[in-house]
Design a protein around this motif. Structure first.
Motif, PDB file in Angstrom:
ATOM      1  N   THR A 113       0.757  -1.060  -0.019  1.00 46.88           N
ATOM      2  CA  THR A 113      -0.048   0.031  -0.150  1.00 46.88           C
ATOM      3  C   THR A 113       0.837   1.402  -0.044  1.00 46.88           C
ATOM      4  O   THR A 113       0.710   2.380  -0.865  1.00 46.88           O
ATOM      5  N   ILE A 114       1.857   1.114   0.808  1.00 42.47           N
ATOM      6  CA  ILE A 114       2.801   2.367   0.904  1.00 42.47           C
ATOM      7  C   ILE A 114       3.444   2.649  -0.381  1.00 42.47           C
ATOM      8  O   ILE A 114       3.573   3.890  -0.870  1.00 42.47           O
ATOM      9  N   LEU A 115       3.989   1.561  -1.125  1.00 45.57           N
ATOM     10  CA  LEU A 115       4.489   1.696  -2.350  1.00 45.57           C
ATOM     11  C   LEU A 115       3.665   2.227  -3.540  1.00 45.57           C
ATOM     12  O   LEU A 115       3.937   3.073  -4.411  1.00 45.57           O
ATOM     13  N   ALA A 116       2.294   1.901  -3.460  1.00 45.52           N
ATOM     14  CA  ALA A 116       1.628   2.143  -4.404  1.00 45.52           C
ATOM     15  C   ALA A 116       1.112   3.956  -4.211  1.00 45.52           C
ATOM     16  O   ALA A 116       0.834   4.470  -5.091  1.00 45.52           O
ATOM     17  N   GLU A 117       0.872   4.172  -2.793  1.00 46.08           N
ATOM     18  CA  GLU A 117       0.506   5.399  -2.616  1.00 46.08           C
ATOM     19  C   GLU A 117       1.599   6.499  -2.593  1.00 46.08           C
ATOM     20  O   GLU A 117       1.369   7.762  -2.908  1.00 46.08           O
ATOM     21  N   SER A 118       2.898   6.180  -2.127  1.00 46.62           N
ATOM     22  CA  SER A 118       3.843   7.047  -1.800  1.00 46.62           C
ATOM     23  C   SER A 118       5.119   6.876  -2.562  1.00 46.62           C
ATOM     24  O   SER A 118       6.060   7.562  -2.560  1.00 46.62           O
ATOM     25  N   GLY A 119       5.096   5.718  -3.406  1.00 46.89           N
ATOM     26  CA  GLY A 119       6.360   5.213  -4.047  1.00 46.89           C
ATOM     27  C   GLY A 119       7.375   4.827  -3.403  1.00 46.89           C
ATOM     28  O   GLY A 119       7.334   4.941  -1.978  1.00 46.89           O
ATOM     29  N   PRO A 120       8.516   4.500  -3.737  1.00 50.05           N
ATOM     30  CA  PRO A 120       9.682   3.831  -3.118  1.00 50.05           C
ATOM     31  C   PRO A 120      10.120   4.514  -2.120  1.00 50.05           C
ATOM     32  O   PRO A 120      10.690   4.220  -0.988  1.00 50.05           O
ATOM     33  N   ASP A 121      10.328   6.073  -2.363  1.00 48.69           N
ATOM     34  CA  ASP A 121      10.829   6.963  -1.437  1.00 48.69           C
ATOM     35  C   ASP A 121      10.147   7.066   0.043  1.00 48.69           C
ATOM     36  O   ASP A 121      10.578   7.086   1.098  1.00 48.69           O
TER      37      ASP A 121
END
Length: 222
Positions: free
Chosen positions: A23-31
């Motif tokens: 979810t974090i990757l999808a919403e905020s990207g790798p950073d």
């Protein structure tokens, strides 16, 4: 406090970490994906990330494997019928349904910008190829039944996979609209592939309609 959230830890910490990381990757990207943020989302210490995965690259690898494992379980549950062409279409529908149900993991499964900065090997990227085995077997049954002409079943499976992956990607991105929505594009593209593999147009349409009726019957009542 080492990134501890006041929320209680999930009963299945490993699964919760995978879900939250996707979810974090999808919403905020790798950073946006860090051990501290991930621990905060799940309600555990940052140590838990290293306990279960060893590091962020291993966590990303675990997300890829989990995504394909869920897809394989869904495909395996479809079973076989007396119409192998309908079975091929049904596997395509399940692929699409699984992608929509687990769209965050789906984005991770196929890499792209979501995984920029993480180390995935060619072996990691090839991991999910085992999910094509059921489709290849169904295509081979189509050949035996005289619906498809003889040829490379694995190549036909790749063609179907690439086509549905494209439709799903556009659907998740919100780029398909009536009258050319995802349902219409799915049926049209699959029909083209079935006929191109040797099936007759009317028989292909019947098998597509059959698989569609079965899928509709399984949907929960509103």
């Amino acid at each position: 406090m080492d990134g501890v959230s006041p929320r209680p830890a999930q009963p299945d910490i490993r699964r919760a970490l995978i879900e939250a990381a996707a979810t974090i990757l999808a919403e905020s990207g790798p950073d946006g994906l860090s051990t501290r943020q991930l621990a905060r989302e799940v309600g555990v210490s940052t140590t838990a990330v290293y306990t279960y995965f060893g590091g962020m690259d291993d966590l990303v690898r675990a997300m890829v494997h989990e995504g394909f494992a869920r897809l394989n379980r869904a495909l395996t549950a479809t079973g076989d019928s007396q119409d192998p062409v309908a079975d091929v279409v049904r596997l395509g529908r399940v692929y699409r349904e699984n992608a929509l149900r687990h769209r965050h993991l789906y984005a991770v499964m196929f890499g792209g910008s979501a995984l920029a900065g993480f180390s995935l090997t060619d072996e990691d990227r090839a991991h999910g190829l085992y999910t094509l085995d059921l489709l290849v077997a169904a295509i081979e049954r189509c050949v035996v039944a005289g619906r498809f002409r003889s040829g490379d079943a694995t190549l036909v499976a790749h063609e179907l996979w690439m086509s549905i992956h494209g439709i799903v990607t556009l659907e998740i991105g919100g780029y398909l609209f009536e009258p050319y929505d995802a349902d219409a594009c799915f049926d049209a593209q699959v029909c083209t592939l079935l006929v191109g593999s040797g099936d007759g147009l009317e028989r292909a349409r019947q098998s597509i309609a059959m698989s569609g009726a079965e899928a509709a019957a399984k949907e929960p009542a509103a």
